[in-house]
Design a protein around this motif. Structure first.
Motif, short mmCIF file in Angstrom:
data_model
loop_
_atom_site.label_atom_id
_atom_site.label_comp_id
_atom_site.label_asym_id
_atom_site.label_seq_id
_atom_site.Cartn_x
_atom_site.Cartn_y
_atom_site.Cartn_z
N HIS A 83 -19.20 23.54 -23.05
CA HIS A 83 -19.48 22.21 -23.60
C HIS A 83 -20.18 21.34 -22.56
CE1 HIS A 83 -18.99 18.51 -25.88
NE2 HIS A 83 -18.46 17.95 -24.80
N ALA A 86 -23.75 22.63 -22.03
CA ALA A 86 -24.65 22.35 -23.14
C ALA A 86 -24.98 20.87 -23.24
CB ALA A 86 -24.04 22.84 -24.46
N THR A 87 -24.01 20.00 -22.97
CA THR A 87 -24.22 18.56 -23.16
C THR A 87 -24.70 17.84 -21.91
OG1 THR A 87 -21.87 18.14 -22.67
CG2 THR A 87 -22.49 18.44 -24.99
N CYS A 88 -24.52 18.46 -20.74
CA CYS A 88 -24.90 17.80 -19.48
C CYS A 88 -26.02 18.54 -18.75
CB CYS A 88 -23.69 17.66 -18.56
SG CYS A 88 -22.36 16.65 -19.24
N LEU A 188 -23.98 11.45 -17.30
CA LEU A 188 -23.32 12.63 -17.85
C LEU A 188 -22.39 13.32 -16.87
CD1 LEU A 188 -26.30 14.20 -19.84
CD2 LEU A 188 -24.46 12.75 -20.71
N LYS A 192 -17.95 12.55 -15.86
CA LYS A 192 -17.02 13.66 -16.06
C LYS A 192 -16.36 14.10 -14.75
CE LYS A 192 -19.48 15.47 -20.10
NZ LYS A 192 -18.41 15.17 -21.07
#
Length: 379
Positions: A83, A86-88, A188, A192
């Motif tokens: 995840h 893919a998103t960062c 991003l 996190k």
């Protein structure tokens, strides 16, 4: 006296190492840019395939990073989920590939000196993207500072003898892509709690960037590379990719050694050295008085912007120290009056000391988003 002599010797050695690191960074940064220009230019090595050159850099850097992390285990990989990747990592890699692609393509049309002058727009692009994404507030002083930088670049462009619209568009597009990458990295990854050093960055980002570059390469450059007269010298491309990798590593070492403020100053010095060297090594690139005046105006805006960033960070740090001290004072009011002053003084000194240790840490990201991003072009 002996202790003082030893301390002075250690300080002198530390300063010498710092200067050596800065010299290596400036040399590599300038060398990679001049090397790329020489390889891509039709007047010299004549390899006018910027996407191919960028893909070679990505493949080489990713391979070395894989070797260091998975085989030699010099660096440990971070905890990466699908995840997060893919998103960062994927969007950051896309903009990274775009910035290198467009930036390297600009070498085919405009001079190194003019490219460095256009790179003064990096803080402007990053500030506008950051405001749009909500990571920066639109402030009057910074806004007018960005206007000053833009005016300087416009004057410099007006004075460019060999002005090329297509090359300028490529370079500005690369700057915008780099600004998006920097802001996305901040939004991003940092939110996190992920921090990537140069090795882990190349390990995760370089292969993904290679994939993004493959599609435009297959469409735009592969058909032309089938020409049997095209030259490909292994040692030229190996040494070029090695220099690009070394630049990434030296940038990290210099920031860790000197702090972001010093590398900003080194970046300004490097830009002037690079502009001078480019006119000597590539005689076809001419600099006019209007170029110099415009770039000096833009650079003064960049310096002011860096000062504003440093001032803001130090102000926020001082405020946090005062808030922490106030909270500790309220806690100590319940204790014995004779011990209160002593404890408050100790707490204050501790808070100041802790803040001083990390004084440059908040600036590392800001430096990459401001002038450090201006001068940097690792591929």
């Amino acid at each position: 006296m002996l202790v003082m002599a030893v301390a002075m010797a250690i300080m002198t050695r530390q300063h010498l190492l710092t200067y050596i690191y800065l010299l290596v960074y400036i040399s590599l940064s300038s060398g990679v840019i001049l090397y790329n220009k020489w390889v891509l230019s039709t007047l010299y090595f004549n390899f006018p395939f910027p996407i191919t050159l960028t893909m070679i850099h990505m493949a080489f850097s990713g391979g070395v990073a894989f070797l260091l992390i998975r085989v030699l285990k010099v660096v440990s990989p971070i905890k990466m989920t699908f995840h997060i990747y893919a998103t960062c990592v994927v969007p950051i890699s896309a903009f990274f590939a775009a910035s290198l692609w467009f930036g390297n393509t600009a070498y085919l049309y405009i001079s190194v000196a003019f490219i460095q002058m256009l790179k003064a727009l990096m803080p402007v692009a990053t500030f506008l993207v950051a405001v749009t994404c909500g990571t920066e507030k639109l402030r009057c002083d910074v806004f007018w500072n960005m206007v000053l930088v833009s005016v300087g670049v416009v004057i410099s462009s007006y004075g460019e003898i060999h002005f090329n619209v297509l090359g300028t568009v490529y370079q500005v597009t690369g700057i915008v892509a780099e600004a998006l990458r920097l802001v996305l990295t901040q939004v991003l990854l940092q939110k996190k709690g992920l921090t990537l050093n140069p090795i882990t960055s190349l390990y995760y980002i370089a292969p993904c960037s290679f994939v993004f570059l493959f599609i435009p390469w297959y469409i735009l450059e592969k058909p032309e590379m089938e020409d049997p007269h095209m030259q490909f010298n292994f040692w030229i491309f190996f040494s070029n990719a090695l220099c690009a990798l070394a630049l990434n590593l030296s940038t990290f070492l210099v920031i860790g050694r000197t702090g972001a403020v010093t590398i900003r100053v080194a970046g300004v010095l490097k830009d002037w050295i690079l502009i001078t060297l480019s006119t000597v090594l590539f005689p076809e690139s001419n600099i006019t008085g209007l170029n110099i005046i415009g770039y000096a105006i833009a650079l003064s805006g960049v310096v002011i912007y860096n000062y504003l960033k440093v001032r803001d960070v130090r102000t926020s740090q001082l405020q946090s120290v005062q808030d922490e001290s106030s909270g500790k004072e309220l806690q100590t009011e319940r204790k014995v009056d004779d011990d209160m002053d002593k404890k408050e003084e100790t707490l204050w000194n501790d808070s100041i000391s802790d803040t001083h240790i990390d004084e440059e840490a908040p600036l590392i990201t800001s430096s990459r988003i401001s002038h450090f991003g201006v001068g940097r072009k690792p591929s």
